[in-house]
Design a protein around this motif. Structure first.
Motif, PDB file in Angstrom:
ATOM      1  N   GLY A  99       0.789  -1.239   0.000  1.00 45.43           N
ATOM      2  CA  GLY A  99       0.000   0.000   0.000  1.00 45.43           C
ATOM      3  C   GLY A  99       0.814   1.278   0.000  1.00 45.43           C
ATOM      4  N   MET A 100       2.037   1.209  -0.494  1.00 45.14           N
ATOM      5  CA  MET A 100       2.916   2.391  -0.483  1.00 45.14           C
ATOM      6  C   MET A 100       2.437   3.407  -1.514  1.00 45.14           C
ATOM      7  SD  MET A 100       6.073   3.136   0.659  1.00 45.14           S
ATOM      8  CE  MET A 100       6.556   4.827   0.540  1.00 45.14           C
ATOM      9  N   TYR A 101       2.176   4.625  -1.055  1.00 43.89           N
ATOM     10  CA  TYR A 101       1.744   5.661  -1.993  1.00 43.89           C
ATOM     11  C   TYR A 101       2.059   7.047  -1.428  1.00 43.89           C
ATOM     12  CZ  TYR A 101      -1.115   8.577  -5.039  1.00 43.89           C
ATOM     13  OH  TYR A 101      -1.532   9.537  -5.939  1.00 43.89           O
ATOM     14  N   VAL A 102       2.670   7.872  -2.269  1.00 43.40           N
ATOM     15  CA  VAL A 102       2.913   9.276  -1.916  1.00 43.40           C
ATOM     16  C   VAL A 102       2.225  10.130  -2.980  1.00 43.40           C
ATOM     17  CG1 VAL A 102       4.674  11.077  -1.650  1.00 43.40           C
ATOM     18  CG2 VAL A 102       5.093   8.775  -0.739  1.00 43.40           C
ATOM     19  N   ARG A 103       1.465  11.121  -2.527  1.00 44.83           N
ATOM     20  CA  ARG A 103       0.753  11.981  -3.479  1.00 44.83           C
ATOM     21  C   ARG A 103       1.744  12.655  -4.438  1.00 44.83           C
ATOM     22  NH1 ARG A 103      -4.621  12.845  -1.736  1.00 44.83           N
ATOM     23  NH2 ARG A 103      -4.926  12.885   0.521  1.00 44.83           N
ATOM     24  N   ARG A 117      14.177   1.745  -6.693  1.00 41.80           N
ATOM     25  CA  ARG A 117      15.357   2.434  -6.148  1.00 41.80           C
ATOM     26  C   ARG A 117      15.138   2.793  -4.679  1.00 41.80           C
ATOM     27  NH1 ARG A 117      17.544   6.833 -10.198  1.00 41.80           N
ATOM     28  NH2 ARG A 117      16.882   5.161 -11.562  1.00 41.80           N
ATOM     29  N   LEU A 118      13.923   3.218  -4.373  1.00 37.70           N
ATOM     30  CA  LEU A 118      13.586   3.551  -2.978  1.00 37.70           C
ATOM     31  C   LEU A 118      13.796   2.339  -2.072  1.00 37.70           C
ATOM     32  CD1 LEU A 118      12.045   5.134  -0.673  1.00 37.70           C
ATOM     33  CD2 LEU A 118       9.936   4.388  -1.751  1.00 37.70           C
ATOM     34  N   TYR A 119      13.284   1.186  -2.496  1.00 39.86           N
ATOM     35  CA  TYR A 119      13.399  -0.018  -1.666  1.00 39.86           C
ATOM     36  C   TYR A 119      14.853  -0.497  -1.578  1.00 39.86           C
ATOM     37  CZ  TYR A 119       8.309  -0.086  -2.303  1.00 39.86           C
ATOM     38  OH  TYR A 119       6.976   0.248  -2.327  1.00 39.86           O
ATOM     39  N   SER A 120      15.577  -0.437  -2.700  1.00 39.18           N
ATOM     40  CA  SER A 120      16.984  -0.848  -2.671  1.00 39.18           C
ATOM     41  C   SER A 120      17.771   0.015  -1.693  1.00 39.18           C
ATOM     42  CB  SER A 120      17.634  -0.713  -4.049  1.00 39.18           C
ATOM     43  OG  SER A 120      17.016  -1.595  -4.944  1.00 39.18           O
ATOM     44  N   GLU A 132       8.645  -2.177 -13.952  1.00 36.27           N
ATOM     45  CA  GLU A 132       8.865  -0.881 -14.618  1.00 36.27           C
ATOM     46  C   GLU A 132       8.912   0.297 -13.644  1.00 36.27           C
ATOM     47  OE1 GLU A 132       5.687  -0.725 -17.662  1.00 36.27           O
ATOM     48  OE2 GLU A 132       5.753  -2.886 -17.395  1.00 36.27           O
ATOM     49  N   ASN A 133       8.565   0.035 -12.385  1.00 38.21           N
ATOM     50  CA  ASN A 133       8.491   1.112 -11.395  1.00 38.21           C
ATOM     51  C   ASN A 133       9.887   1.372 -10.805  1.00 38.21           C
ATOM     52  OD1 ASN A 133       7.784   2.929  -9.429  1.00 38.21           O
ATOM     53  ND2 ASN A 133       6.074   1.726  -8.629  1.00 38.21           N
ATOM     54  N   GLU A 134      10.706   2.045 -11.620  1.00 38.31           N
ATOM     55  CA  GLU A 134      12.107   2.202 -11.232  1.00 38.31           C
ATOM     56  C   GLU A 134      12.290   3.066  -9.997  1.00 38.31           C
ATOM     57  OE1 GLU A 134      14.570   3.117 -14.563  1.00 38.31           O
ATOM     58  OE2 GLU A 134      13.836   1.360 -15.655  1.00 38.31           O
ATOM     59  N   ALA A 147       3.742  15.610  -3.336  1.00 42.52           N
ATOM     60  CA  ALA A 147       4.643  15.426  -2.187  1.00 42.52           C
ATOM     61  C   ALA A 147       5.810  14.510  -2.532  1.00 42.52           C
ATOM     62  CB  ALA A 147       3.854  14.876  -1.009  1.00 42.52           C
ATOM     63  N   ARG A 148       5.957  14.186  -3.820  1.00 44.75           N
ATOM     64  CA  ARG A 148       7.004  13.219  -4.200  1.00 44.75           C
ATOM     65  C   ARG A 148       8.397  13.846  -4.246  1.00 44.75           C
ATOM     66  NH1 ARG A 148       3.701   9.593  -8.549  1.00 44.75           N
ATOM     67  NH2 ARG A 148       2.147   8.982  -7.012  1.00 44.75           N
ATOM     68  N   ASN A 149       9.385  12.968  -4.169  1.00 41.76           N
ATOM     69  CA  ASN A 149      10.804  13.353  -4.246  1.00 41.76           C
ATOM     70  C   ASN A 149      11.220  14.279  -3.110  1.00 41.76           C
ATOM     71  OD1 ASN A 149      11.089  11.925  -6.746  1.00 41.76           O
ATOM     72  ND2 ASN A 149      10.021  13.639  -7.707  1.00 41.76           N
ATOM     73  N   LEU A 150      10.514  14.199  -2.014  1.00 40.84           N
ATOM     74  CA  LEU A 150      10.855  15.025  -0.849  1.00 40.84           C
ATOM     75  C   LEU A 150      11.342  14.181   0.318  1.00 40.84           C
ATOM     76  CD1 LEU A 150       7.755  17.440  -0.885  1.00 40.84           C
ATOM     77  CD2 LEU A 150      10.020  17.816  -1.880  1.00 40.84           C
ATOM     78  N   GLY A 151      11.341  12.867   0.140  1.00 42.12           N
ATOM     79  CA  GLY A 151      11.801  12.001   1.221  1.00 42.12           C
ATOM     80  C   GLY A 151      10.694  11.350   2.030  1.00 42.12           C
ATOM     81  N   LEU A 152       9.428  11.597   1.673  1.00 39.52           N
ATOM     82  CA  LEU A 152       8.332  10.982   2.440  1.00 39.52           C
ATOM     83  C   LEU A 152       8.328   9.466   2.293  1.00 39.52           C
ATOM     84  CD1 LEU A 152       7.348  13.965   2.484  1.00 39.52           C
ATOM     85  CD2 LEU A 152       5.025  13.070   2.363  1.00 39.52           C
ATOM     86  N   GLY A 153       8.540   9.000   1.051  1.00 37.70           N
ATOM     87  CA  GLY A 153       8.558   7.555   0.812  1.00 37.70           C
ATOM     88  C   GLY A 153       9.628   6.878   1.659  1.00 37.70           C
ATOM     89  N   LYS A 154      10.809   7.493   1.681  1.00 34.50           N
ATOM     90  CA  LYS A 154      11.928   6.948   2.456  1.00 34.50           C
ATOM     91  C   LYS A 154      11.550   6.854   3.932  1.00 34.50           C
ATOM     92  CE  LYS A 154      15.880   8.671   0.991  1.00 34.50           C
ATOM     93  NZ  LYS A 154      17.068   9.522   0.824  1.00 34.50           N
ATOM     94  N   LYS A 155      10.900   7.888   4.447  1.00 32.20           N
ATOM     95  CA  LYS A 155      10.529   7.899   5.870  1.00 32.20           C
ATOM     96  C   LYS A 155       9.422   6.896   6.165  1.00 32.20           C
ATOM     97  CE  LYS A 155      12.059  12.512   6.877  1.00 32.20           C
ATOM     98  NZ  LYS A 155      13.213  11.930   7.560  1.00 32.20           N
TER      99      LYS A 155
END
Ligand SMILES: CC(C)(COP(=O)(O)OP(=O)(O)OC[C@H]1O[C@@H](n2cnc3c(N)ncnc32)[C@H](O)[C@@H]1OP(=O)(O)O)[C@@H](O)C(=O)NCCC(=O)NCCS
Length: 194
Positions: free
Chosen positions: A114-118, A158-161, A152-154, A121-129
């Motif tokens: 269920g990972m989702y960032v609006r 990359r976030l998970y790696s 295809e969701n590179e 709000a992307r590329n700001l580090g929310l996903g990482k947190k």
């Protein structure tokens, strides 16, 4: 469906970008990562449906199915599942969920889903947190966290790696949406390897 909360994030996005140039995003005023409660059901429903509608290939479920469900269903999900939200000035900018496997022989495993960032709000580090919040929750409860991501969701891969997940499998045609197949990459993070 009307998508709420996008324009309200614009000033916060500028604030985060400013802070990123010289500081840690953790210190941004108003940014809070916390577990969602049943009372957050309306906010959760809103962002969940936005994700299902905008990025249908990223989820196993569908907008058609979940948009027909009552608010009480989302309340119940939040009551029994650990779902984390990234709040920016009280606007929910992103979510990520944790689910422990059931059954004695699978109890050492959990799933990040269920990972989702609006968009705004992307590329700001929310996903990482959010990934970090799920992993913090997992530590001491399970030994490993698994997830599935479309090949295809590179950005997500990359976030998970970067968070320490490694690829352990490839599921060809794992998902079919609107007559199109998507391959799945299976990833795992072993928590005892931290
Ligand atoms: C994938 C997603 C969650 C990333 O969220 P985010 O908040 O933008 O991610 P972050 O800003 O925390 O980025 C963290 C890292 O992820 C990687 N990353 C994220 N988005 C990326 C992109 N579009 N392209 C390349 N790398 C990306 C980068 O390595 C980044 O680290 P860096 O900024 O130090 O280079 C978000 O784009 C999203 O919600 N997408 C749609 C739904 C989805 O794909 N969910 C995942 C389902 S498995």
């Amino acid at each position: 469906m009307r998508v709420a909360g996008l324009t309200r994030l614009a000033p916060i996005r500028r604030q985060v970008k400013r802070a990123e140039r010289g500081a840690n995003v953790t210190n941004i005023r108003g940014l809070q990562i916390r577990r969602l409660e049943p009372s957050d059901a309306a906010l959760f429903r809103d962002i969940r449906l936005e994700g299902l509608q905008r990025n249908p290939e990223a989820f196993g479920s569908t907008f058609e199915k979940e948009s027909a469900l009552p608010l009480s269903w989302f309340e119940a999900v939040l009551g029994r599942t650990a779902i984390f939200g990234a709040f920016m000035e009280e606007t929910l900018g992103g979510v990520a969920a944790y689910a422990a496997q059931e059954g004695t022989k699978q109890a050492h495993r959990a799933t990040l889903w269920g990972m989702y960032v609006r968009d705004t709000a992307r590329n700001l580090g929310l996903g990482k947190k959010l990934v970090a919040a799920v992993l913090d929750h997992a530590r001491g409860r399970v030994e490993m966290v698994q997830l599935t991501v479309v090949s295809e969701n590179e950005g997500a891969r990359r976030l998970y790696s970067a968070a320490g997940f490694v690829e352990y499998g490839y599921e060809k045609r794992g998902l079919k949406h609107d007559g199109r197949y998507y391959d799945h990459v299976l990833m795992v993070k072993f928590l005892d390897e931290d």
